[in-house]
Design a protein around this motif. Structure first.
Motif, PDB file in Angstrom:
ATOM      1  N   ILE A   1     -10.842   0.900  -3.204  1.00 53.09           N
ATOM      2  CA  ILE A   1      -9.766   1.650  -3.849  1.00 53.09           C
ATOM      3  C   ILE A   1     -10.034   3.142  -3.693  1.00 53.09           C
ATOM      4  N   ARG A   2      -9.062   3.870  -3.177  1.00 51.50           N
ATOM      5  CA  ARG A   2      -9.206   5.317  -3.156  1.00 51.50           C
ATOM      6  C   ARG A   2      -8.851   5.875  -4.535  1.00 51.50           C
ATOM      7  N   HIS A   3      -9.618   6.827  -5.010  1.00 47.35           N
ATOM      8  CA  HIS A   3      -9.358   7.449  -6.315  1.00 47.35           C
ATOM      9  C   HIS A   3      -7.946   8.016  -6.377  1.00 47.35           C
ATOM     10  N   SER A   4      -7.466   8.251  -7.567  1.00 48.05           N
ATOM     11  CA  SER A   4      -6.117   8.795  -7.771  1.00 48.05           C
ATOM     12  C   SER A   4      -6.118  10.317  -7.573  1.00 48.05           C
ATOM     13  N   GLN A   5      -4.917  10.885  -7.638  1.00 41.13           N
ATOM     14  CA  GLN A   5      -4.763  12.334  -7.463  1.00 41.13           C
ATOM     15  C   GLN A   5      -5.576  13.084  -8.512  1.00 41.13           C
ATOM     16  N   TYR A   6      -6.211  14.180  -8.091  1.00 42.33           N
ATOM     17  CA  TYR A   6      -7.062  14.930  -9.015  1.00 42.33           C
ATOM     18  C   TYR A   6      -6.795  16.423  -8.907  1.00 42.33           C
ATOM     19  N   ASN A   7      -7.396  17.173  -9.817  1.00 48.78           N
ATOM     20  CA  ASN A   7      -7.217  18.612  -9.900  1.00 48.78           C
ATOM     21  C   ASN A   7      -8.003  19.297  -8.786  1.00 48.78           C
TER      22      ASN A   7
ATOM     23  N   ARG B   1     -12.870  18.487 -11.644  1.00 45.87           N
ATOM     24  CA  ARG B   1     -11.919  17.853 -10.720  1.00 45.87           C
ATOM     25  C   ARG B   1     -11.549  16.468 -11.233  1.00 45.87           C
ATOM     26  N   ILE B   2     -10.914  16.488 -12.390  1.00 46.87           N
ATOM     27  CA  ILE B   2     -10.495  15.248 -13.045  1.00 46.87           C
ATOM     28  C   ILE B   2      -9.081  14.883 -12.601  1.00 46.87           C
ATOM     29  N   LEU B   3      -8.630  13.709 -12.991  1.00 48.77           N
ATOM     30  CA  LEU B   3      -7.308  13.245 -12.574  1.00 48.77           C
ATOM     31  C   LEU B   3      -6.207  14.075 -13.205  1.00 48.77           C
ATOM     32  N   THR B   4      -5.147  14.265 -12.441  1.00 44.29           N
ATOM     33  CA  THR B   4      -3.938  14.889 -12.972  1.00 44.29           C
ATOM     34  C   THR B   4      -3.166  13.833 -13.771  1.00 44.29           C
ATOM     35  N   PRO B   5      -2.158  14.241 -14.530  1.00 47.61           N
ATOM     36  CA  PRO B   5      -1.325  13.235 -15.212  1.00 47.61           C
ATOM     37  C   PRO B   5      -0.746  12.212 -14.234  1.00 47.61           C
ATOM     38  N   LEU B   6      -0.309  12.675 -13.052  1.00 51.55           N
ATOM     39  CA  LEU B   6       0.203  11.742 -12.044  1.00 51.55           C
ATOM     40  C   LEU B   6      -0.927  10.840 -11.558  1.00 51.55           C
ATOM     41  N   GLY B   7      -2.118  11.387 -11.417  1.00 50.02           N
ATOM     42  CA  GLY B   7      -3.258  10.596 -10.980  1.00 50.02           C
ATOM     43  C   GLY B   7      -3.585   9.468 -11.952  1.00 50.02           C
ATOM     44  N   ARG B   8      -3.464   9.751 -13.236  1.00 49.92           N
ATOM     45  CA  ARG B   8      -3.711   8.703 -14.235  1.00 49.92           C
ATOM     46  C   ARG B   8      -2.637   7.626 -14.160  1.00 49.92           C
TER      47      ARG B   8
ATOM     48  N   MET C   1      -7.006   7.555  10.512  1.00 51.75           N
ATOM     49  CA  MET C   1      -6.287   6.788   9.486  1.00 51.75           C
ATOM     50  C   MET C   1      -6.021   7.664   8.269  1.00 51.75           C
ATOM     51  N   GLY C   2      -4.968   7.334   7.541  1.00 54.86           N
ATOM     52  CA  GLY C   2      -4.645   8.049   6.312  1.00 54.86           C
ATOM     53  C   GLY C   2      -4.519   7.073   5.152  1.00 54.86           C
ATOM     54  N   LEU C   3      -4.955   7.506   3.962  1.00 53.28           N
ATOM     55  CA  LEU C   3      -4.925   6.644   2.773  1.00 53.28           C
ATOM     56  C   LEU C   3      -4.287   7.381   1.603  1.00 53.28           C
ATOM     57  N   ASN C   4      -3.361   6.736   0.944  1.00 52.73           N
ATOM     58  CA  ASN C   4      -2.763   7.306  -0.261  1.00 52.73           C
ATOM     59  C   ASN C   4      -3.709   7.183  -1.445  1.00 52.73           C
ATOM     60  N   ASN C   5      -3.511   8.046  -2.418  1.00 59.54           N
ATOM     61  CA  ASN C   5      -4.285   7.950  -3.651  1.00 59.54           C
ATOM     62  C   ASN C   5      -3.984   6.640  -4.362  1.00 59.54           C
ATOM     63  N   GLY C   6      -5.023   5.988  -4.863  1.00 57.16           N
ATOM     64  CA  GLY C   6      -4.850   4.734  -5.581  1.00 57.16           C
ATOM     65  C   GLY C   6      -4.558   3.537  -4.700  1.00 57.16           C
TER      66      GLY C   6
ATOM     67  N   MET D   1       3.482   1.082  -5.780  1.00 55.55           N
ATOM     68  CA  MET D   1       3.838   2.303  -6.515  1.00 55.55           C
ATOM     69  C   MET D   1       5.236   2.759  -6.128  1.00 55.55           C
ATOM     70  N   PRO D   2       5.977   3.368  -7.057  1.00 54.59           N
ATOM     71  CA  PRO D   2       7.271   3.957  -6.696  1.00 54.59           C
ATOM     72  C   PRO D   2       7.063   5.080  -5.683  1.00 54.59           C
ATOM     73  N   PRO D   3       8.011   5.298  -4.788  1.00 51.91           N
ATOM     74  CA  PRO D   3       7.852   6.323  -3.755  1.00 51.91           C
ATOM     75  C   PRO D   3       7.535   7.723  -4.304  1.00 51.91           C
ATOM     76  N   ASP D   4       8.103   8.049  -5.464  1.00 53.76           N
ATOM     77  CA  ASP D   4       7.870   9.388  -6.007  1.00 53.76           C
ATOM     78  C   ASP D   4       6.498   9.546  -6.654  1.00 53.76           C
ATOM     79  N   LYS D   5       5.718   8.480  -6.676  1.00 53.37           N
ATOM     80  CA  LYS D   5       4.360   8.536  -7.246  1.00 53.37           C
ATOM     81  C   LYS D   5       3.290   8.586  -6.155  1.00 53.37           C
TER      82      LYS D   5
END
Length: 301
Positions: A114-120, A129-136, A264-269, A293-297
């Motif tokens: 699993i790739r980590h979620s979006q972060y600061n 460098r913790i997760l952003t609200p979107l990352g959570r 290769m490219g990987l999305n967050n999460g 995930m929804p496209p906007d996430k």
């Protein structure tokens, strides 16, 4: 031969050379090659043009050539047949085949990377460098997806970096049962090997490649291998870490050139799923799956 029939004949025989042959046949039908329209010689001329436009076809010419590199079944140095070679027998009555069967893996390991979620990105240190609200939010989606798969997870290992640790803890809340969480410094982000082709926007120095590469390779050897012979049931293990680490793991596990990891490219999460059979065969079931995930996430930071 009529203009329409000529066109059909061209499409039927010329394939990828249809444009060139069409022009030649059209010119021939108008007498540009020296024959009068309707002459038998002209018909043979058109047929010759079609033949010349066809590539020489043989079964070999349309079959991809193998690279010559065969699959190394002892890539993890755990192939039972290789381990038994050179071993001294305990007794004269010992059956070597039964010894090999006892030391033969029987279970399949499933490793979900699993790739980590979006972060600061503006954090001055790893702790910032913790997760952003979107990352959570992304981590919640990933946790729900893992739970929906209905699998019994054996362990959740995560990088000791803040963004991976936070992602792992959010995911763990969604997993059925009590899944053990383990932190590992080897899984921290880094520069595994100089990528080919090179990129201009990211250029670690030789020392970083030397140090990070050895550490990430050590992580690969620790976590990516076939099951131990004592393991009786198939296992499902989650590893939450980083894009560079995951991409390097995939190249190494599939015996692809490791320097191709940055292609290769990987999305967050996202979820990358490797399956390792008792025989040493490795399969990539998913690479960077984030369709839950929804496209906007979706992000890739």
């Amino acid at each position: 031969m009529s203009y329409r029939k000529t066109f059909k004949l061209i499409c039927g025989f010329a394939g990828g050379s249809a444009v060139l042959v069409f022009a030649a046949a059209s010119a021939d039908s108008r007498g540009y090659f020296g024959e009068r329209r309707g002459d038998a010689a002209s018909r043979w001329s058109r047929f010759t043009v079609l033949q010349a436009a066809q590539p020489a076809w043989t079964p070999a010419s349309h079959t991809p050539a193998p690279t010559g590199h065969s699959w190394d079944f002892n890539w993890d140095k755990r192939d039972p047949s290789a381990l038994s070679n050179g071993k001294k027998k305990e007794t004269a009555t010992e059956d070597p085949s039964s010894e090999q069967d006892n030391g033969k893996p029987k279970a399949t390991r499933n490793i979900l990377l699993i790739r980590h979620s979006q972060y600061n990105l503006s954090g001055a240190s790893d702790k910032e460098r913790i997760l952003t609200p979107l990352g959570r939010e992304q981590a919640e989606f990933t946790g729900k997806r893992l739970a929906a798969l209905g699998l019994k997870y054996d362990v959740l290992i995560h990088s000791s970096m803040a963004r991976a640790t936070e992602t792992a803890h959010i995911i763990s809340k969604h997993l059925p049962g009590r899944v053990e969480l383990l932190s590992c410094d080897l899984l921290r982000e880094g520069a595994p090997i100089e990528p080919v082709p090179p990129v201009t926007h990211w250029k670690p120095d030789a020392v970083q490649y030397h140090e990070d590469g050895a550490r990430i390779e050590a992580a690969f050897r620790r976590y990516i291998h076939r099951a131990d012979p004592k393991q009786k049931e198939d296992s499902y293990e989650i590893i939450v870490c980083h894009a560079n680490v995951i991409r390097y793991f995939v190249c190494r596990a599939l015996q692809f050139p490791p320097e191709g990891w940055l292609r290769m490219g990987l999305n967050n999460g996202s979820i990358t799923w490797l399956t390792i059979r008792p025989s040493g065969r490795v399969a990539l079931r998913t690479l960077g799956d984030a369709g839950f995930m929804p496209p906007d996430k979706l992000t890739r930071t």
